[in-house]
Design a protein around this motif. Structure first.
Motif, PDB file in Angstrom:
ATOM      1  N   ILE A 174       1.505   1.132 -14.293  1.00  0.00           N
ATOM      2  CA  ILE A 174       2.538   0.806 -13.301  1.00  0.00           C
ATOM      3  C   ILE A 174       1.917   0.086 -12.114  1.00  0.00           C
ATOM      4  O   ILE A 174       2.446  -0.937 -11.637  1.00  0.00           O
ATOM      5  CB  ILE A 174       3.278   2.084 -12.850  1.00  0.00           C
ATOM      6  CG1 ILE A 174       4.105   2.645 -14.002  1.00  0.00           C
ATOM      7  CG2 ILE A 174       4.159   1.822 -11.634  1.00  0.00           C
ATOM      8  CD1 ILE A 174       4.640   4.042 -13.762  1.00  0.00           C
ATOM      9  N   ILE A 175       0.789   0.585 -11.625  1.00  0.00           N
ATOM     10  CA  ILE A 175       0.114  -0.044 -10.489  1.00  0.00           C
ATOM     11  C   ILE A 175      -0.354  -1.444 -10.856  1.00  0.00           C
ATOM     12  O   ILE A 175      -0.218  -2.389 -10.060  1.00  0.00           O
ATOM     13  CB  ILE A 175      -1.047   0.840  -9.984  1.00  0.00           C
ATOM     14  CG1 ILE A 175      -0.486   2.109  -9.349  1.00  0.00           C
ATOM     15  CG2 ILE A 175      -1.936   0.076  -9.007  1.00  0.00           C
ATOM     16  CD1 ILE A 175      -1.518   3.157  -9.027  1.00  0.00           C
ATOM     17  N   LEU A 176      -0.887  -1.612 -12.038  1.00  0.00           N
ATOM     18  CA  LEU A 176      -1.318  -2.932 -12.506  1.00  0.00           C
ATOM     19  C   LEU A 176      -0.135  -3.905 -12.588  1.00  0.00           C
ATOM     20  O   LEU A 176      -0.241  -5.064 -12.175  1.00  0.00           O
ATOM     21  CB  LEU A 176      -2.009  -2.801 -13.856  1.00  0.00           C
ATOM     22  CG  LEU A 176      -2.663  -4.050 -14.415  1.00  0.00           C
ATOM     23  CD1 LEU A 176      -3.795  -4.507 -13.509  1.00  0.00           C
ATOM     24  CD2 LEU A 176      -3.203  -3.766 -15.802  1.00  0.00           C
ATOM     25  N   ALA A 177       0.993  -3.430 -13.088  1.00  0.00           N
ATOM     26  CA  ALA A 177       2.192  -4.277 -13.179  1.00  0.00           C
ATOM     27  C   ALA A 177       2.698  -4.679 -11.795  1.00  0.00           C
ATOM     28  O   ALA A 177       3.077  -5.833 -11.571  1.00  0.00           O
ATOM     29  CB  ALA A 177       3.282  -3.546 -13.958  1.00  0.00           C
ATOM     30  N   LEU A 178       2.706  -3.736 -10.859  1.00  0.00           N
ATOM     31  CA  LEU A 178       3.139  -4.052  -9.494  1.00  0.00           C
ATOM     32  C   LEU A 178       2.208  -5.070  -8.835  1.00  0.00           C
ATOM     33  O   LEU A 178       2.657  -5.993  -8.152  1.00  0.00           O
ATOM     34  CB  LEU A 178       3.201  -2.774  -8.647  1.00  0.00           C
ATOM     35  CG  LEU A 178       4.332  -1.808  -8.969  1.00  0.00           C
ATOM     36  CD1 LEU A 178       4.137  -0.500  -8.202  1.00  0.00           C
ATOM     37  CD2 LEU A 178       5.672  -2.431  -8.629  1.00  0.00           C
ATOM     38  N   THR A 179       0.914  -4.897  -9.053  1.00  0.00           N
ATOM     39  CA  THR A 179      -0.062  -5.831  -8.487  1.00  0.00           C
ATOM     40  C   THR A 179       0.126  -7.221  -9.077  1.00  0.00           C
ATOM     41  O   THR A 179       0.119  -8.222  -8.347  1.00  0.00           O
ATOM     42  CB  THR A 179      -1.493  -5.326  -8.745  1.00  0.00           C
ATOM     43  OG1 THR A 179      -1.626  -4.022  -8.176  1.00  0.00           O
ATOM     44  CG2 THR A 179      -2.521  -6.260  -8.138  1.00  0.00           C
ATOM     45  N   GLY A 180       0.314  -7.299 -10.379  1.00  0.00           N
ATOM     46  CA  GLY A 180       0.548  -8.587 -11.015  1.00  0.00           C
ATOM     47  C   GLY A 180       1.816  -9.255 -10.524  1.00  0.00           C
ATOM     48  O   GLY A 180       1.878 -10.482 -10.381  1.00  0.00           O
ATOM     49  N   ALA A 181       2.835  -8.457 -10.240  1.00  0.00           N
ATOM     50  CA  ALA A 181       4.112  -9.006  -9.796  1.00  0.00           C
ATOM     51  C   ALA A 181       4.034  -9.640  -8.406  1.00  0.00           C
ATOM     52  O   ALA A 181       4.736 -10.615  -8.137  1.00  0.00           O
ATOM     53  CB  ALA A 181       5.172  -7.909  -9.809  1.00  0.00           C
ATOM     54  N   ILE A 182       3.188  -9.114  -7.543  1.00  0.00           N
ATOM     55  CA  ILE A 182       3.145  -9.668  -6.185  1.00  0.00           C
ATOM     56  C   ILE A 182       2.218 -10.870  -6.060  1.00  0.00           C
ATOM     57  O   ILE A 182       2.290 -11.597  -5.075  1.00  0.00           O
ATOM     58  CB  ILE A 182       2.759  -8.607  -5.138  1.00  0.00           C
ATOM     59  CG1 ILE A 182       1.309  -8.184  -5.284  1.00  0.00           C
ATOM     60  CG2 ILE A 182       3.681  -7.422  -5.188  1.00  0.00           C
ATOM     61  CD1 ILE A 182       0.763  -7.476  -4.084  1.00  0.00           C
TER      62      ILE A 182
ATOM     63  N   VAL B 282       0.843  -1.205   0.000  1.00  0.00           N
ATOM     64  CA  VAL B 282       0.000   0.000   0.000  1.00  0.00           C
ATOM     65  C   VAL B 282       0.879   1.256   0.000  1.00  0.00           C
ATOM     66  O   VAL B 282       0.607   2.214  -0.738  1.00  0.00           O
ATOM     67  CB  VAL B 282      -0.971  -0.007   1.204  1.00  0.00           C
ATOM     68  CG1 VAL B 282      -1.651   1.339   1.378  1.00  0.00           C
ATOM     69  CG2 VAL B 282      -1.996  -1.117   1.053  1.00  0.00           C
ATOM     70  N   LEU B 283       1.941   1.258   0.803  1.00  0.00           N
ATOM     71  CA  LEU B 283       2.841   2.414   0.824  1.00  0.00           C
ATOM     72  C   LEU B 283       3.519   2.626  -0.527  1.00  0.00           C
ATOM     73  O   LEU B 283       3.688   3.769  -0.971  1.00  0.00           O
ATOM     74  CB  LEU B 283       3.897   2.244   1.921  1.00  0.00           C
ATOM     75  CG  LEU B 283       3.397   2.369   3.351  1.00  0.00           C
ATOM     76  CD1 LEU B 283       4.527   2.066   4.339  1.00  0.00           C
ATOM     77  CD2 LEU B 283       2.813   3.738   3.614  1.00  0.00           C
ATOM     78  N   VAL B 284       3.910   1.541  -1.194  1.00  0.00           N
ATOM     79  CA  VAL B 284       4.523   1.652  -2.518  1.00  0.00           C
ATOM     80  C   VAL B 284       3.530   2.251  -3.510  1.00  0.00           C
ATOM     81  O   VAL B 284       3.888   3.128  -4.307  1.00  0.00           O
ATOM     82  CB  VAL B 284       5.044   0.283  -3.002  1.00  0.00           C
ATOM     83  CG1 VAL B 284       5.400   0.301  -4.472  1.00  0.00           C
ATOM     84  CG2 VAL B 284       6.244  -0.145  -2.168  1.00  0.00           C
ATOM     85  N   ILE B 285       2.280   1.803  -3.461  1.00  0.00           N
ATOM     86  CA  ILE B 285       1.257   2.331  -4.374  1.00  0.00           C
ATOM     87  C   ILE B 285       1.026   3.822  -4.112  1.00  0.00           C
ATOM     88  O   ILE B 285       0.934   4.623  -5.053  1.00  0.00           O
ATOM     89  CB  ILE B 285      -0.059   1.536  -4.254  1.00  0.00           C
ATOM     90  CG1 ILE B 285       0.156   0.090  -4.683  1.00  0.00           C
ATOM     91  CG2 ILE B 285      -1.171   2.192  -5.058  1.00  0.00           C
ATOM     92  CD1 ILE B 285       0.639  -0.095  -6.100  1.00  0.00           C
ATOM     93  N   VAL B 286       0.954   4.207  -2.848  1.00  0.00           N
ATOM     94  CA  VAL B 286       0.776   5.625  -2.508  1.00  0.00           C
ATOM     95  C   VAL B 286       1.969   6.429  -3.016  1.00  0.00           C
ATOM     96  O   VAL B 286       1.800   7.520  -3.585  1.00  0.00           O
ATOM     97  CB  VAL B 286       0.576   5.803  -0.988  1.00  0.00           C
ATOM     98  CG1 VAL B 286       0.677   7.265  -0.579  1.00  0.00           C
ATOM     99  CG2 VAL B 286      -0.757   5.215  -0.559  1.00  0.00           C
ATOM    100  N   ALA B 287       3.178   5.903  -2.857  1.00  0.00           N
ATOM    101  CA  ALA B 287       4.375   6.604  -3.346  1.00  0.00           C
ATOM    102  C   ALA B 287       4.340   6.753  -4.862  1.00  0.00           C
ATOM    103  O   ALA B 287       4.692   7.819  -5.388  1.00  0.00           O
ATOM    104  CB  ALA B 287       5.628   5.847  -2.913  1.00  0.00           C
TER     105      ALA B 287
END
Length: 79
Positions: free
Chosen positions: A54-62, A31-36
């Motif tokens: 970018i947010i979609l890619a980060l979500t897919g990565a985790i 959540v902190l990474v997404i806010v940043a």
């Protein structure tokens, strides 16, 4: 991935939920990474579509990490 499970399958629906402090810390860090990402995007005037990508890619990565740290199988639960 072996070791202690940080998540468990959700009781209803699809996905996983944190079961210990490591799982909750991971979710909090995400959540902190997404806010940043959003704050930097606003400050640098990055287009909204790129921020969403970018947010979609980060979500897919985790997702694969969370699946590996889940005690059980991800499937739809009705009970």
């Amino acid at each position: 991935m072996t070791g202690e499970a940080w998540f468990r399958p959700k009781r209803f629906g699809y996905g996983a939920t944190p079961t210990n402090w490591k799982g909750w810390a991971f979710v909090g860090l995400f959540v902190l990474v997404i806010v940043a990402v959003v704050l930097v995007s606003i400050a640098k005037a990055i287009p909204a579509w790129l921020t969403a990508l970018i947010i979609l890619a980060l979500t897919g990565a985790i997702i694969s990490f969370i699946k590996a740290k889940t005690d059980g199988e991800w499937r739809w639960h009705w009970h």
